[in-house]
Scaffold this active site. Structure first.
Site, short mmCIF file in Angstrom:
data_model
loop_
_atom_site.label_atom_id
_atom_site.label_comp_id
_atom_site.label_asym_id
_atom_site.label_seq_id
_atom_site.Cartn_x
_atom_site.Cartn_y
_atom_site.Cartn_z
N HIS A 196 0.88 -1.17 0.00
CA HIS A 196 0.00 0.00 0.00
C HIS A 196 0.92 1.23 0.00
CE1 HIS A 196 -2.30 -2.90 2.56
NE2 HIS A 196 -3.39 -2.34 2.11
N ASP A 218 2.36 2.05 3.39
CA ASP A 218 3.40 1.16 3.95
C ASP A 218 4.78 1.65 3.60
OD1 ASP A 218 1.16 -0.50 4.24
OD2 ASP A 218 1.66 -1.66 2.44
C1 XUL Z 1 -7.44 -6.42 5.21
C2 XUL Z 1 -6.72 -6.90 4.01
C3 XUL Z 1 -5.89 -5.89 3.31
C4 XUL Z 1 -5.88 -6.02 1.82
C5 XUL Z 1 -5.15 -4.92 1.11
O1 XUL Z 1 -8.15 -7.40 5.86
O2 XUL Z 1 -6.78 -8.05 3.67
O3 XUL Z 1 -4.60 -5.98 3.81
O4 XUL Z 1 -5.30 -7.23 1.43
O5 XUL Z 1 -5.61 -3.67 1.45
#
Ligand code: XUL
Ligand code: CO
Length: 432
Positions: free
Chosen positions: A98, A101
């Site tokens: 993300h 991150d």
């Molecule tokens: C949350 C989840 C996230 C997604 C990406 O439960 O799975 O980490 O994978 O935003």
């Protein structure tokens, strides 16, 4: 070298090794159903859990003590150095991230975007000397307080705009790094109470938002797949992307079913009251199977604990569905999994992944053996064999009155036949 992983060696396949630091089942070069195991499984490390998560829980804060924690750009770069060292030690072909991150949050949108661009350049440079590629990028539209009432489905149009702008920058970063997919997980696209929520309006907003994402993908020539990750709740009480069936309905409603596929997570499937294999099989049957997040929950706690997989028969069921559907194309196996907060050591980070890779390798090989053997598919086909007869095929294009005539005049009187569940379970268990 940062020295963070001390003297941990690069992990290789050594089925009889004494050391913990070896793969016992995952040989990336092993050929299974005509393809290398690495190319089947397409493992990815999740940047957020492994490098950004601090080990907090609702009762206590940070337990991990990592030299890259902090909000300076230099720390973000150190984090990237350590991440790429880990990718190399594990030999993983992919990672996922993300925006939040990887880059420090800036004072405003422009500064945040500059930070993301700087880190994207840094990643691009690191990827030149690494075999690890980007499975997917995504935007974190749920942590910052501005997203507390949703991103695309926020009642405030300025948050909608901020979210759309953020996704644009994250798609740019993903495209620049050659990402194979772009993921949207709508953790706060949902509601806490219907008393303050306009469901129809929020659905329209979500549909418009996703259409813009698809348009932008085509505009920039991004060849990857757009993926929605379903989850029924947590953090929102009720999330709109509840499960595979719900997302399919949403995509059909907005005419996006040929543009978007799904990233299906094991733990989310369970939270939705399904099995992982149910969600995978349904997605495959709808032509929506994209990628998987392979992390389990604790079955007693009832929330999303994001643990590394440790159950071979369970993952075998999942890979059976993936293989039956023809395997991954742009998708892969992302470990959206975090260490337990007491697992403090760099070794734990490596071994959490290594164990999970072995579990998945065992599961996939078991599934492949059963699929290649064909016994299960033959028995499934036999159960439906009556439908191959032309007079029965014709039922599906007939009408109720003609069918009634056939049943009455033909003296039909169907006799139940065993579903043979235990027998099939025994067959399954011969392979795992
Ligand atoms: C949350 C989840 C996230 C997604 C990406 O439960 O799975 O980490 O994978 O935003
Ligand atoms: Co996930």
């Amino acid at each position: 070298m940062t020295g963070f992983f001390r003297d941990i060696p690069k992990l290789t396949y050594q089925p009889d090794a004494d050391s913990d630091f070896a793969f016992r089942h995952y040989d990336p070069d092993e050929i299974v159903m005509g393809k290398r195991l690495e190319d089947h499984l397409r493992f990815a490390v999740a940047y957020w859990h492994s490098f950004a998560w601090e080990g907090g829980d609702p009762f206590g804060g940070r337990t991990f003590d990592r030299p890259w924690f902090g909000s300076e750009m230099e720390k973000a770069k150190l984090k990237a150095d350590v991440a790429f060292e880990m990718f190399d030690l594990l030999g993983v072909p992919f990672f996922c991230f993300h925006d939040a991150d990887v880059r420090p949050e800036g004072a405003d949108f422009a500064e945040t975007t500059r930070n993301l661009e700087e880190i994207t350049d840094y990643f691009a440079q690191k990827m030149e000397g690494s075999k690890t590629r980007l499975l997917w990028g995504t935007a974190n539209l749920f942590t910052h307080r501005r997203f507390m009432s949703g991103a695309a489905t926020n009642p405030d149009p300025e948050v909608f705009a901020w979210s759309a702008a953020t996704v644009k920058t994250c798609m740019d970063a993903t495209h620049r790094l050659g990402g194979e997919n772009y993921v949207l997980w709508g953790g706060r696209e949902g509601y806490e109470t219907l008393l303050n929520t306009d469901l129809s309006r929020e659905a329209e907003q979500a549909g418009a938002f996703l259409s813009m994402v698809v348009d932008y993908k085509h505009k920039i020539g991004f060849k990857g797949t757009i993926l929605i990750e379903p989850k029924p709740q947590e953090p929102s009480k009720h999330q709109y992307d509840y499960d595979v069936a719900t997302v399919y309905g949403f995509l059909k409603r907005f005419g996006l079913e040929n543009e978007v596929k799904l990233n299906i997570e094991q733990g989310h499937a369970i939270l939705a009251g399904h099995s992982f294999e149910h969600e995978l099989a349904l997605a495959a049957s709808l032509g929506l199977l994209g990628s998987i997040d392979m992390n389990r929950n604790d079955y007693q706690s009832g929330w999303d604990t994001d643990q590394f997989p440790d159950n071979v028969p369970e993952v075998a069921r999942a890979y059976y569905e993936v293989l039956k559907a023809g395997g991954f194309t742009t998708g892969g196996t992302n470990f959206d999994a975090k260490l337990r907060r007491q697992s403090l050591d760099p070794e734990d980070l490596i071994l959490g992944h290594a164990g999970a890779m072995d579990v998945c390798a065992r599961g996939l090989k078991a599934a492949a053996a059963l699929l290649e053997d064909g016994a299960l598919e033959a028995r499934r086909a036999e159960r439906y064999a009556g439908w191959n007869r032309p007079e029965n095929k014709a039922l599906l294009t007939s009408d109720l009155a003609s069918i009634e005539a056939r049943v009455r005049d033909g003296g039909l009187n169907p006799e139940p036949r065993s579903g043979r569940q235990e027998r099939l379970e025994n067959l399954w268990n011969r392979y795992v």
